[in-house]
Scaffold this motif. Structure first.
Motif, PDB file in Angstrom:
ATOM      1  N   ALA A 257       0.841  -1.192   0.000  1.00  0.00           N
ATOM      2  CA  ALA A 257       0.000   0.000   0.000  1.00  0.00           C
ATOM      3  C   ALA A 257       0.875   1.240   0.000  1.00  0.00           C
ATOM      4  CB  ALA A 257      -0.924  -0.012   1.218  1.00  0.00           C
ATOM      5  N   SER A 258       0.231   2.404   0.006  1.00  0.00           N
ATOM      6  CA  SER A 258       0.896   3.700   0.006  1.00  0.00           C
ATOM      7  C   SER A 258       1.635   3.904  -1.316  1.00  0.00           C
ATOM      8  CB  SER A 258       1.822   3.832   1.214  1.00  0.00           C
ATOM      9  OG  SER A 258       2.298   5.157   1.320  1.00  0.00           O
ATOM     10  N   ARG A 259       2.909   4.231  -1.294  1.00  0.00           N
ATOM     11  CA  ARG A 259       3.684   4.474  -2.515  1.00  0.00           C
ATOM     12  C   ARG A 259       4.525   3.238  -2.831  1.00  0.00           C
ATOM     13  NH1 ARG A 259       4.487   8.980  -5.360  1.00  0.00           N
ATOM     14  NH2 ARG A 259       3.432  10.166  -3.695  1.00  0.00           N
ATOM     15  N   VAL A 260       4.382   2.703  -4.043  1.00  0.00           N
ATOM     16  CA  VAL A 260       5.000   1.433  -4.414  1.00  0.00           C
ATOM     17  C   VAL A 260       5.829   1.609  -5.674  1.00  0.00           C
ATOM     18  CG1 VAL A 260       4.583  -0.974  -5.052  1.00  0.00           C
ATOM     19  CG2 VAL A 260       3.086   0.153  -3.372  1.00  0.00           C
ATOM     20  N   SER A 261       7.073   1.133  -5.641  1.00  0.00           N
ATOM     21  CA  SER A 261       7.948   1.137  -6.807  1.00  0.00           C
ATOM     22  C   SER A 261       8.671  -0.199  -6.872  1.00  0.00           C
ATOM     23  CB  SER A 261       8.958   2.286  -6.731  1.00  0.00           C
ATOM     24  OG  SER A 261       9.862   2.238  -7.824  1.00  0.00           O
ATOM     25  N   LEU A 277      -3.723   3.604  -1.383  1.00  0.00           N
ATOM     26  CA  LEU A 277      -2.662   3.625  -2.384  1.00  0.00           C
ATOM     27  C   LEU A 277      -2.438   5.052  -2.865  1.00  0.00           C
ATOM     28  CD1 LEU A 277      -0.776   1.748  -4.057  1.00  0.00           C
ATOM     29  CD2 LEU A 277      -2.550   1.789  -5.833  1.00  0.00           C
ATOM     30  N   THR A 278      -1.166   5.501  -2.840  1.00  0.00           N
ATOM     31  CA  THR A 278      -0.812   6.830  -3.321  1.00  0.00           C
ATOM     32  C   THR A 278      -0.402   6.798  -4.785  1.00  0.00           C
ATOM     33  OG1 THR A 278      -0.049   7.449  -1.108  1.00  0.00           O
ATOM     34  CG2 THR A 278       0.702   8.813  -2.941  1.00  0.00           C
ATOM     35  N   ALA A 279       0.497   5.869  -5.138  1.00  0.00           N
ATOM     36  CA  ALA A 279       0.959   5.697  -6.516  1.00  0.00           C
ATOM     37  C   ALA A 279       1.721   4.387  -6.589  1.00  0.00           C
ATOM     38  CB  ALA A 279       1.839   6.859  -6.963  1.00  0.00           C
ATOM     39  N   ALA A 280       1.771   3.791  -7.797  1.00  0.00           N
ATOM     40  CA  ALA A 280       2.498   2.540  -7.974  1.00  0.00           C
ATOM     41  C   ALA A 280       3.117   2.494  -9.365  1.00  0.00           C
ATOM     42  CB  ALA A 280       1.581   1.339  -7.759  1.00  0.00           C
TER      43      ALA A 280
END
Length: 353
Positions: A257-261, A277-280
């Protein structure tokens, strides 16, 4: 300056049969209890033996040293005299140091090579109980290191030994070829060149670096950063963000969850995303990608592959689509999710783990 206050060892015991008939195993054990008043940290160095640290029950420092000597009777005195455990203080730091014989001379004849000759050697194993609030530094060249129940920061370093931390505070652990284990700790940094790294139930942020070892994280309650050159990565959960990259290994993420890279040069990727989820961003050079979106998760989805196939097996509102690209809204839209592979296939689905 280090001030030696004692040298440990007393009580000789002979145990036969563990090595060839001409040799034996001697064990010498000694204990010492020291006050902890005025101490601000504990530093322990044992080049080739085990170091085990646990919380003290009475607020004092308890040191137990076990010396194990393998060889014949002629080796015993020389190895016993050449190995020492010294304890001293240096500017409020309790310092425990183990020293070993600088050289061991061995004479062999031709028939020794056929009788299973074993080189004489000595190992010192340390068990130390300390007040749990004292920061601890453990160092070894080839010995294993372990700690349990310490709430203060810990630094553990071994060239080839394994490192295990249980129910501890924040950790800095490193080993060239040994495996690293962090179990129910407050998070920290784990570095290994060729060993594996396993972290379970980390309560704080975790950073993992390994060259060729695998990395596995379960029960991550905070953010994770995992980097390996050729090893595989497995993550059960990353509740507050995930950065994961590997050169040629695979990556399997159950929930993030949250920011995923997430990135792999040539390995396959399996990634599950959940709210909030912020961005992935999920990228693979030549591997396939399987993306699983948790039920009810809304996002703006962009999927691209240069030579692979695309498959989106979930309800979406298509913005634009071609043979190698899909731009769509999932649910109400929101967090940007970008999935790219140069030559691998991409499959997007909705479901649980």
């Amino acid at each position: 300056m280090l001030r030696p206050v004692l040298t440990l060892f007393a009580g000789l015991t002979l145990l036969a049969g563990a090595v060839p008939a001409s040799a034996g195993v001697w064990r010498e054990s000694s204990e010492r209890v020291l006050p902890a008043a005025g101490l601000r940290a504990v530093r322990i160095e044992n080049p080739s033996g085990l170091i085990q640290v646990r919380p003290s029950r009475d607020g004092r420092v308890h040191v137990t040293a076990l010396k194990v000597i393998r060889g014949d009777a002629g080796d015993h005195d020389r190895l016993a005299r050449g190995s020492r455990v010294e304890i001293g203080t240096d500017a409020g730091v309790l310092d425990l140091q183990v020293s070993y014989p600088s050289n061991i001379r061995v004479q062999l004849n031709f028939w020794d090579l056929f009788k299973g000759f074993e080189f004489p050697r000595v190992e010192v194993r340390l068990s130390v109980d300390v007040p749990p609030g004292l920061p601890v530094t453990l160092t070894s060249a080839s010995g294993d290191l372990s700690s349990e129940g310490l709430v203060a920061p810990q630094s553990l370093s071994s060239s080839s030994g394994d490192i295990t931390v249980r129910a501890g505070g924040r950790v800095a652990a490193s080993s060239a070829s040994g495996d690293l284990f962090g179990i129910d700790c407050s998070g920290g940094t784990f570095r290994s060149t060729s060993g594996d790294v396993v972290v379970e139930s980390a309560r704080g942020p975790v950073v993992i670096h390994t060259a060729s070892g695998d990395a596995a994280v379960t029960g991550g309650a905070d953010s994770l950063s995992v980097e390996t050159v050729s090893g595989d990565i497995r993550v059960d959960r990353a509740a507050r963000g995930l950065i994961a990259s590997t050169g040629s290994g695979t990556i399997d993420v159950k929930r993030a969850a949250s920011r995923v890279s997430i990135e792999s040069a040539s390995g396959d990727l399996a990634v599950g995303l959940e709210a909030p989820l912020t961005a992935a961003t999920v990228t693979s050079g030549s591997g396939d990608i399987e993306l699983r979106l948790a039920p009810g998760l809304s996002c703006d989805l962009e999927v691209r592959t240069s030579n692979g196939t695309l498959d989106a097996a979930l309800p979406i509102q298509v913005k634009s689509m071609s043979r190698h690209m899909i731009s769509a809204t999932v649910g109400r839209g929101g967090a940007p999710v970008t999935i790219r592979s140069s030559s691998g296939d991409i499959h997007v689905t909705s479901g649980g783990n």
